[in-house]
Design an enzyme around this catalytic site. Structure first.
Site, short mmCIF file in Angstrom:
data_model
loop_
_atom_site.label_atom_id
_atom_site.label_comp_id
_atom_site.label_asym_id
_atom_site.label_seq_id
_atom_site.Cartn_x
_atom_site.Cartn_y
_atom_site.Cartn_z
N GLY A 1 110.02 39.34 -35.17
CA GLY A 1 111.05 39.47 -36.21
C GLY A 1 112.46 39.58 -35.66
O GLY A 1 113.42 39.66 -36.42
N GLY A 2 112.59 39.58 -34.32
CA GLY A 2 113.89 39.77 -33.70
C GLY A 2 114.92 38.73 -34.08
O GLY A 2 116.06 39.05 -34.41
N THR A 3 114.51 37.45 -34.05
CA THR A 3 115.43 36.38 -34.40
C THR A 3 115.89 36.51 -35.84
O THR A 3 117.08 36.34 -36.15
CB THR A 3 114.78 35.01 -34.17
OG1 THR A 3 114.51 34.83 -32.78
CG2 THR A 3 115.69 33.88 -34.64
N ASP B 1 117.91 27.99 -34.82
CA ASP B 1 118.33 27.38 -33.56
C ASP B 1 118.35 25.86 -33.71
O ASP B 1 117.91 25.31 -34.72
CB ASP B 1 117.42 27.79 -32.40
CG ASP B 1 115.94 27.54 -32.69
OD1 ASP B 1 115.62 26.50 -33.31
OD2 ASP B 1 115.11 28.37 -32.31
N ARG C 1 117.17 32.07 -25.37
CA ARG C 1 116.03 32.94 -25.01
C ARG C 1 115.86 32.84 -23.50
O ARG C 1 115.60 31.75 -22.97
CB ARG C 1 114.76 32.47 -25.75
CG ARG C 1 113.60 33.45 -25.65
CD ARG C 1 112.36 32.90 -26.32
NE ARG C 1 112.55 32.65 -27.72
CZ ARG C 1 112.40 33.56 -28.67
NH1 ARG C 1 112.08 34.79 -28.34
NH2 ARG C 1 112.57 33.24 -29.93
N ASP D 1 79.81 44.96 -25.81
CA ASP D 1 80.44 44.46 -24.58
C ASP D 1 81.49 43.40 -24.88
O ASP D 1 81.95 42.70 -23.98
CB ASP D 1 79.39 43.91 -23.63
CG ASP D 1 78.62 42.72 -24.20
OD1 ASP D 1 78.85 42.38 -25.39
OD2 ASP D 1 77.80 42.14 -23.48
N LYS E 1 121.09 29.85 -30.57
CA LYS E 1 120.21 30.90 -30.04
C LYS E 1 119.83 30.62 -28.60
O LYS E 1 119.59 29.47 -28.23
CB LYS E 1 118.94 31.00 -30.89
CG LYS E 1 117.97 32.08 -30.46
CD LYS E 1 116.77 32.16 -31.39
CE LYS E 1 115.78 31.06 -31.14
NZ LYS E 1 114.53 31.22 -31.91
N ASP F 1 112.01 28.96 -40.75
CA ASP F 1 111.41 28.84 -39.42
C ASP F 1 109.92 28.64 -39.59
O ASP F 1 109.38 28.84 -40.69
CB ASP F 1 111.70 30.10 -38.59
CG ASP F 1 111.75 29.80 -37.09
OD1 ASP F 1 111.32 28.71 -36.68
OD2 ASP F 1 112.22 30.67 -36.33
N HIS G 1 103.57 23.91 -33.99
CA HIS G 1 104.88 24.23 -33.41
C HIS G 1 105.65 22.97 -33.02
O HIS G 1 106.88 22.97 -33.03
CB HIS G 1 104.69 25.15 -32.20
CG HIS G 1 105.96 25.75 -31.70
ND1 HIS G 1 106.85 26.41 -32.52
CD2 HIS G 1 106.51 25.79 -30.44
CE1 HIS G 1 107.88 26.84 -31.81
NE2 HIS G 1 107.70 26.47 -30.55
#
Length: 326
Positions: free
Chosen positions: A227-229, A171, A196, A39, A194, A221, A132
């Site tokens: 992985g786009g950036t 960025d 967003r 569950d 950059k 980074d 971060h």
């Protein structure tokens, strides 16, 4: 201060990392098990006594953040109820650190909720790497040792003897940390412009500030998910004349689709740490891992011996850099 016996345990996503930490320290990993019922309920059980021992629990919050976070709470509670002397959470990656502010109406500050929950469960200390944002340490009332992958990564880059190197921040937000990479490596710095517009993990690179023509560009980074950036930055760097493009990341949270896209991108190599147990990394010929387990092992040793951890923030001993990337 009187310390109990050191004991290192691992959550379900931290076993390999914890074993490397134990190898550095010359100790055995603690006996424990975690499994999930049909569950989807999580169950944890300690397989040996921890009474009056100093427990270090290794568990990243990474590829399965909700399950891994809840498991951490149950582990801490179990250790406290088993009369452990102290419980220190070793958090190589804290996924919810991205939720560090209320920057739009009616949203949760997720990192603060996680921090409070970890403390309420009974954690006495937290050791994390490359959160971060630094302010997240303030979400905890207990001590937080905030480690940085930068010295380990930079020493690895230095050994590669790359020519005409320029450090590139994706960025403005990461520019301050990227500047530290550039200072450590003795290179110039370029910065991406950059934007967003939403939460769809898609960013648009507008321009690059700085000279990259004819240089080896190193994008730095803290983490990457889609992985786009990295891909967009690599394409723009090539357009601006960079002869080689590499990337250096603290945390690799890439999924299978992202890695497939990176394999087709202009990126020559992606250097990251083993802070996240990511099964998809093995599918990539471009990703090279540098272990930060020795860094965490040395931090645990210093905490246990009541020695200063701060020297590891800026420079690490050679024995903590084991990578042989060419």
């Amino acid at each position: 201060m009187q310390h109990g016996e050191i004991k290192i345990f691992a959550g379900s996503s931290g076993i390999a990392f914890a074993e490397d930490v134990c190898q550095y320290l010359g100790v055995e990993i603690g006996v424990a098990e975690a499994f999930t019922f049909s569950d989807r309920n999580t169950f944890v059980r300690i397989g040996e006594t921890v009474r009056d021992k100093d427990v270090y629990l290794v568990q990243p919050i990474g590829m399965r953040p909700n399950d891994e976070f809840v498991e951490i709470l149950f582990w801490i509670d179990a250790f406290k109820r088993a009369s452990a002397n102290t419980v220190t959470l070793i958090l190589p990656y804290f996924s919810y650190a991205k939720g560090d502010k209320k920057d739009e109406p009616r949203v949760s500050i997720r990192a603060r909720v996680c921090a409070e929950s970890i403390e309420l469960a009974g954690a006495d200390r937290v050791v994390a790497m490359d959160l971060h944002s630094h302010q997240i340490q303030g979400f905890f009332k207990k001590p937080v040792d905030h480690l940085f992958a930068l010295p380990v990564l930079c020493e690895t880059i230095t050994r590669m003897q790359l020519q005409d190197l320029v450090v590139v921040s994706p960025d403005v937000g990461f520019a301050k940390q990227a500047h530290k990479f550039a200072d450590y490596l003795g290179t110039p710095l370029a910065i991406g412009d950059k934007t967003r517009k939403d939460h769809k993990e898609r960013a648009e690179i507008m321009e690059i500030i700085g000279d990259v023509n004819g240089k080896t560009a190193l994008i730095v980074d803290d983490f990457s998910i889609s992985g786009g950036t990295l891909i967009e930055m690599a394409k723009l760097l090539k357009e601006r004349g960079a002869k080689r493009v590499l990337a250096c990341l603290s945390h690799l949270v890439l999924n299978e689709a992202s890695i497939a896209k990176l394999e087709e991108s202009p990126l020559e190599m992606i250097i990251g740490t083993d802070s996240v147990e990511n099964p998809y990394i093995a599918q990539s010929s471009k990703i090279k891992l540098v272990s930060v387990a020795p860094l965490f092992g040395e931090t645990i040793r210093r905490i246990h011996k009541s020695e200063s951890v701060s020297p590891l923030f800026e420079k690490v001993p050679d024995k903590l850099v084991t990578s042989k990337i060419e």
